[in-house]
Motif scaffolding. Structure first.
Motif, PDB file in Angstrom:
ATOM      1  N   LEU A 388     100.796  70.163 -51.522  1.00 43.04           N
ATOM      2  CA  LEU A 388     100.578  70.137 -50.068  1.00 43.04           C
ATOM      3  C   LEU A 388     100.310  71.522 -49.493  1.00 43.04           C
ATOM      4  O   LEU A 388      99.608  71.665 -48.484  1.00 43.04           O
ATOM      5  CB  LEU A 388     101.757  69.458 -49.364  1.00 43.04           C
ATOM      6  N   TYR A 389     100.856  72.577 -50.129  1.00 43.80           N
ATOM      7  CA  TYR A 389     100.661  73.913 -49.555  1.00 43.80           C
ATOM      8  C   TYR A 389      99.188  74.324 -49.575  1.00 43.80           C
ATOM      9  O   TYR A 389      98.747  75.124 -48.745  1.00 43.80           O
ATOM     10  CB  TYR A 389     101.513  74.950 -50.278  1.00 43.80           C
ATOM     11  N   ARG A 390      98.412  73.770 -50.527  1.00 46.96           N
ATOM     12  CA  ARG A 390      96.988  74.131 -50.589  1.00 46.96           C
ATOM     13  C   ARG A 390      96.250  73.655 -49.335  1.00 46.96           C
ATOM     14  O   ARG A 390      95.333  74.312 -48.846  1.00 46.96           O
ATOM     15  CB  ARG A 390      96.338  73.550 -51.841  1.00 46.96           C
ATOM     16  N   ILE A 391      96.629  72.496 -48.829  1.00 48.93           N
ATOM     17  CA  ILE A 391      96.002  71.980 -47.601  1.00 48.93           C
ATOM     18  C   ILE A 391      96.308  72.906 -46.433  1.00 48.93           C
ATOM     19  O   ILE A 391      95.415  73.276 -45.656  1.00 48.93           O
ATOM     20  CB  ILE A 391      96.463  70.539 -47.329  1.00 48.93           C
ATOM     21  N   ASP A 392      97.569  73.314 -46.304  1.00 48.92           N
ATOM     22  CA  ASP A 392      97.932  74.220 -45.212  1.00 48.92           C
ATOM     23  C   ASP A 392      97.211  75.555 -45.333  1.00 48.92           C
ATOM     24  O   ASP A 392      96.686  76.088 -44.345  1.00 48.92           O
ATOM     25  CB  ASP A 392      99.448  74.451 -45.205  1.00 48.92           C
ATOM     26  N   GLN A 393      97.177  76.114 -46.534  1.00 47.94           N
ATOM     27  CA  GLN A 393      96.513  77.403 -46.729  1.00 47.94           C
ATOM     28  C   GLN A 393      95.031  77.325 -46.366  1.00 47.94           C
ATOM     29  O   GLN A 393      94.500  78.197 -45.680  1.00 47.94           O
ATOM     30  CB  GLN A 393      96.662  77.856 -48.184  1.00 47.94           C
ATOM     31  N   ALA A 394      94.357  76.277 -46.827  1.00 48.47           N
ATOM     32  CA  ALA A 394      92.918  76.157 -46.600  1.00 48.47           C
ATOM     33  C   ALA A 394      92.595  75.986 -45.121  1.00 48.47           C
ATOM     34  O   ALA A 394      91.683  76.632 -44.586  1.00 48.47           O
ATOM     35  CB  ALA A 394      92.355  74.991 -47.409  1.00 48.47           C
ATOM     36  N   VAL A 395      93.335  75.124 -44.440  1.00 46.22           N
ATOM     37  CA  VAL A 395      93.057  74.870 -43.028  1.00 46.22           C
ATOM     38  C   VAL A 395      93.356  76.106 -42.182  1.00 46.22           C
ATOM     39  O   VAL A 395      92.579  76.474 -41.294  1.00 46.22           O
ATOM     40  CB  VAL A 395      93.860  73.652 -42.533  1.00 46.22           C
ATOM     41  N   CYS A 396      94.471  76.768 -42.461  1.00 44.04           N
ATOM     42  CA  CYS A 396      94.824  77.962 -41.686  1.00 44.04           C
ATOM     43  C   CYS A 396      93.801  79.077 -41.882  1.00 44.04           C
ATOM     44  O   CYS A 396      93.350  79.697 -40.919  1.00 44.04           O
ATOM     45  CB  CYS A 396      96.218  78.453 -42.087  1.00 44.04           C
ATOM     46  N   ALA A 397      93.430  79.327 -43.127  1.00 45.12           N
ATOM     47  CA  ALA A 397      92.500  80.416 -43.405  1.00 45.12           C
ATOM     48  C   ALA A 397      91.079  80.088 -42.962  1.00 45.12           C
ATOM     49  O   ALA A 397      90.335  80.971 -42.528  1.00 45.12           O
ATOM     50  CB  ALA A 397      92.525  80.748 -44.895  1.00 45.12           C
ATOM     51  N   GLY A 398      90.682  78.826 -43.063  1.00 38.22           N
ATOM     52  CA  GLY A 398      89.318  78.449 -42.728  1.00 38.22           C
ATOM     53  C   GLY A 398      89.074  78.228 -41.244  1.00 38.22           C
ATOM     54  O   GLY A 398      87.990  78.491 -40.738  1.00 38.22           O
ATOM     55  N   PHE A 399      90.092  77.746 -40.542  1.00 39.78           N
ATOM     56  CA  PHE A 399      89.907  77.402 -39.126  1.00 39.78           C
ATOM     57  C   PHE A 399      90.752  78.258 -38.183  1.00 39.78           C
ATOM     58  O   PHE A 399      90.741  78.037 -36.978  1.00 39.78           O
ATOM     59  CB  PHE A 399      90.223  75.917 -38.904  1.00 39.78           C
ATOM     60  N   GLY A 400      91.467  79.228 -38.736  1.00 39.63           N
ATOM     61  CA  GLY A 400      92.208  80.160 -37.893  1.00 39.63           C
ATOM     62  C   GLY A 400      93.443  79.570 -37.250  1.00 39.63           C
ATOM     63  O   GLY A 400      93.820  79.978 -36.145  1.00 39.63           O
ATOM     64  N   TRP A 401      94.099  78.628 -37.916  1.00 39.27           N
ATOM     65  CA  TRP A 401      95.340  78.054 -37.395  1.00 39.27           C
ATOM     66  C   TRP A 401      96.522  78.908 -37.844  1.00 39.27           C
ATOM     67  O   TRP A 401      96.544  79.429 -38.961  1.00 39.27           O
ATOM     68  CB  TRP A 401      95.543  76.632 -37.905  1.00 39.27           C
ATOM     69  N   GLU A 402      97.521  79.024 -36.988  1.00 37.45           N
ATOM     70  CA  GLU A 402      98.752  79.718 -37.375  1.00 37.45           C
ATOM     71  C   GLU A 402      99.554  78.883 -38.365  1.00 37.45           C
ATOM     72  O   GLU A 402     100.136  79.418 -39.307  1.00 37.45           O
ATOM     73  CB  GLU A 402      99.608  80.005 -36.134  1.00 37.45           C
ATOM     74  N   TYR A 403      99.607  77.576 -38.121  1.00 35.72           N
ATOM     75  CA  TYR A 403     100.361  76.686 -38.994  1.00 35.72           C
ATOM     76  C   TYR A 403      99.488  75.513 -39.406  1.00 35.72           C
ATOM     77  O   TYR A 403      98.747  74.951 -38.596  1.00 35.72           O
ATOM     78  CB  TYR A 403     101.619  76.155 -38.283  1.00 35.72           C
TER      79      TYR A 403
END
Length: 801
Positions: A388-403
């Motif tokens: 699950l951490y890969r989903i969080d990492q990708a979305v945060c880094a790709g779309f500029g989300w904090e969480y």
């Protein structure tokens, strides 16, 4: 695998290709950028009598693409001179040159047949062992290397950069079944340490991770927005920084990126995801379909969800699309009850929880979008990622989300949220229920100072890999590593007998509590540690000094208090310089005013590559007085070399301060004199604090000794005062500056000249600090300075008066 990347060949010079080339040039790599040969002459070439055989014609496409990139804002390159590392050419004449490349990156049109055709040509010239990758965002990786040699297939992978590559942190790495695992390990490490990226290992599934989740979130949200009858400005106000996402919000981001890009990805996903339980969400909502039919794609077409109208008198008027009539109306400034109620909540996690649970239309919108996204993400494991951490990492880094989605779910409480999701008809995947039944209540937790994630396959917590080299302040807080704190600053044990000072005021402004923290941290380090790192994980290192207290004292004409406040700030900066232990400052993003001055007085700086640093006090009617004017004068003096024209060199330094010049990168900050050769740059923001700690240890182990205060600063007296006065008078008569600008500039000139000295003289740091403080104090008594400070504090914008 031992490999070094000295030269990269980028095949395709479009928006992505040219910018990928620029980013490799940013990090010191030699780049060969190639594209097609034009099929016909343009009008300008015909007038010049050129033919299709002329080199400038044959390289026209690639050369124009590179020039367009270099003139773009924001710039894809740290410094224009770095573009000299990029050589251009074309596929017909220059493809043989790829034999010298260590990495070949294909960035051409998203067409499998065309890509395969190019790879067939590439294989004729590529030397064995050379890395080769495609920047595709949608074509299956395993198909592209079909019919290629075994070595080609083993060295081939997807490397999906997000646009713009300089600024967006994500780099998705996608292996094919034939890719050598050592190649993937190398790419993951290289992307992290050298390109400064959040490298995420992806499966070869449609749109990989970030676009699969991010585009789903966008499409789902727009369906919900239409159902709830919400407006463009209303949604953007709800979906920006207030919930830890990009400042531009949903619709403004779509306009900037280009709606056609999102439509392309969403349409492709709808076509290929036959077994996705939420496939219908990828169908274009009515509003998106209407804009697509009209080719209103956003900034690139002049119209999108917003439309900026420029009237004949030069005034601009922002309009937004009306989802009822699909015509443009004046952009709204909605007042949203939930946001008004949350204004006092500075902690982002607390604010997110407050807003999602707020009982109004905004809270309803947040619950609908958050719950639907949580459900969708839970069903994507193990389809697009096993962890699950890969989903969080990708979305945060790709779309500029904090969480990321699972981090937000943790913030809201997993069990409580599942109960609310069920009421909304958004039941998550079965593994979430199994996790809760085991008594596991969160997706993440900190164990022995390390961030752990819930591993679904083993039903246990595992350490998130790749973080062992980072210093994460959130993790240190959870691990009880905090040693001291007040309302504005905290001190942590960051390991290896080094302590770290973090600011956490609004915009990380430097007020009394931060000054106290700096002095406390230096005192603690001098007593028991090897050194001190000053840095933080906020959006910005520091926006400068806290003006509110200064404004209050100035309004009351309490000049003794102002004098004491400035003297204390100066003493704190000098203490950072002359402490008995090494002090390393780690600035990132904005490091303005006092944040810049603190960096100037460090023993060394470990800057992030994205650094917007400058002494901007003139914008509020003042001059730098935390040692900034003194330090830049000192640097002018010590950096003089034989043959320099002193007045010219001093004028350059003066103009940087007088015009509030701010760097656009750490590289430019070095050119402007804010950074020195001894200072270092971290490409990866998450590595910066650890890099700064290493710098402290290096200085300590080299036998650090306290520097001596300078008594030999060369100032030029009357000669530089005359030069500055001539320039100021000319600018004033030409109406380039106001009377108050001129007054501020004269105060600055006085300090940097050392006062009205009859000839060039050597003075001390203390002498210049006194001049600095006197000039600053006199300006706080000016009505126009108070007006400028008032405008910044209460209107959030600079005033020229």
């Amino acid at each position: 695998m031992k490999k070094s990347i000295k030269k990269v060949a980028v095949l395709g010079s479009g928006i992505m290709g040219s910018r990928i080339a620029c980013h490799f040039a940013n990090i010191g790599v030699e780049v060969l950028l190639l594209d097609m040969v034009p099929k016909e002459l343009n009008d300008q070439e015909k007038k010049k009598g050129l033919t299709l055989e002329n080199e400038q014609v044959r390289n026209r496409i690639v050369d124009k693409a590179l020039q367009d990139a270099l003139s773009a804002k924001p710039s894809p390159i740290y410094d224009k001179e770095l573009a000299n590392r990029i050589a251009t050419g074309n596929f017909d004449d220059d493809l043989p040159k790829i034999k010298d490349a260590d990495w070949i990156i294909e960035v051409i049109i998203e067409n499998l047949e065309i890509k395969q055709g190019l790879f067939e040509k590439v294989e004729k010239y590529r030397k064995p062992g050379t890395l080769i990758s495609s920047n595709t965002s949608g074509i299956p990786i395993h198909l592209m290397a079909d019919n290629r040699s075994e070595d080609f297939q083993q060295c081939f992978a997807g490397t999906h950069f997000f646009n713009p590559p300089r600024y967006l942190r994500l780099l998705e790495i996608i292996p094919s079944p034939q890719t050598n695992p050592e190649i993937i390990d190398f790419m993951m490490d290289y992307g992290d340490r050298f390109l400064g990226k959040e490298t995420v290992l992806c499966k070869d599934t449609p749109a990989f991770i970030a676009n699969r989740i991010g585009v789903y979130a966008i499409m789902s949200a727009i369906h919900i927005i239409e159902k709830m009858g919400m407006g463009v400005s209303e949604v953007d106000k709800l979906t920006g920084t207030v919930i830890g996402r990009a400042k531009s919000g949903t619709f403004r981001t779509l306009d900037v990126v280009g709606l056609d890009t999102t439509v392309h990805v969403a349409t492709n996903l709808y076509q290929v995801l036959e077994h996705d339980e939420s496939r219908e969400r990828f169908k274009l909502p009515k509003s998106v379909s209407v804009l697509k039919e009209n080719e209103w794609y956003g900034d690139k077409s002049g119209k999108g969800f917003y439309h900026m109208i420029r009237h004949e008198d030069g005034k601009k008027e922002l309009k937004e699309i009306d989802f009822n009539t699909y015509s443009y109306k004046p952009a709204e400034k909605p007042k949203i009850k939930a946001l008004e109620a949350s204004k006092g909540i500075d902690n982002l996690k607390e604010r997110i929880k407050f807003l999602v649970n707020f009982e109004d239309k905004a809270g309803e919108f947040y619950r609908a979008t958050f719950y639907d996204l949580f459900r969708y993400c839970s069903f994507r494991i193990p389809e697009i990622a096993d962890e699950l951490y890969r989903i969080d990492q990708a979305v945060c880094a790709g779309f500029g989300w904090e969480y990321g989605p699972f981090e937000n779910w943790d913030i809201l409480g997993v069990k409580e949220t599942v109960q609310q999701m069920e009421k909304s008809g958004e039941k998550p995947a079965s593994w979430v229920y199994e996790m809760l039944e085991k008594g596991v209540s969160s997706f993440y937790k900190v164990v022995n100072g390390s961030k752990n994630y819930y591993d679904i396959a083993s039903k246990t917590y595992k350490v998130v890999p790749g973080l062992e080299d980072f210093i994460l302040l959130d993790t240190l807080k959870s691990a009880n590593k905090k040693l001291w704190g007040n309302e504005g600053a905290s001190i942590y044990d960051i390991g290896d007998e080094v302590i770290g000072l973090e600011f956490h005021t609004k915009m990380n402004s430097l007020g009394q509590e931060v000054v106290e923290g700096i002095n406390k941290a230096i005192g603690m380090a001098e007593k028991s540690y090897k050194g001190l790192v000053i840095g933080n994980e906020g959006a910005n290192f520091s926006a400068g000094a806290n003006l509110a207290m200064l404004y209050m004292f100035a309004g009351d004409q309490d000049f003794d208090e102002i004098d004491m406040m400035i003297a204390q700030f100066q003493q704190t900066m000098m203490r950072a310089r002359f402490s008995s232990i090494p002090v390393v400052v780690a600035p990132h993003n904005m490091a303005l005013g006092g944040g810049c001055e603190l960096s100037l007085h460090a023993d060394a700086v470990q800057a992030h590559a994205e650094l917007y640093m400058g002494l901007v006090e003139v914008g509020v009617g003042l001059i730098p007085a935390g040692g900034g004017t003194k330090e830049m004068t000192l640097r002018f003096s010590k950096n003089l070399v034989s043959g320099d024209v002193e007045l010219n060199r001093l004028q350059d330094t003066f103009m940087n301060i007088a015009t509030a010049k701010v760097s656009t990168s750490a590289e430019e900050a070095r050119n402007l004199g804010y950074l020195e050769q001894k200072d270092s740059i971290s490409l990866n923001r998450k590595r910066q604090l650890a890099d700064a700690r290493e710098k402290v240890l290096m200085l300590h182990d080299a036998g650090y000794s306290r520097p001596l205060e300078r008594e030999d600063i060369r100032v030029l007296g009357k000669s530089s005062l005359a030069l500055f006065e001539a320039g100021i008078t000319g600018m004033l008569y030409g109406s380039y500056i106001s009377d108050h600008d001129a007054k501020i500039a004269r105060k600055l000139a006085w300090v940097m000249s050392g006062g009205d000295l009859s000839e060039a003289t050597e003075v001390s740091e203390k002498y210049l600090l006194e001049l600095e403080r006197e000039a600053f104090l006199s300006l706080t008594g000016e009505k126009k300075t108070l007006e400028r400070i008032h405008s910044i504090l209460f209107k959030g914008k600079p005033l020229r008066n």
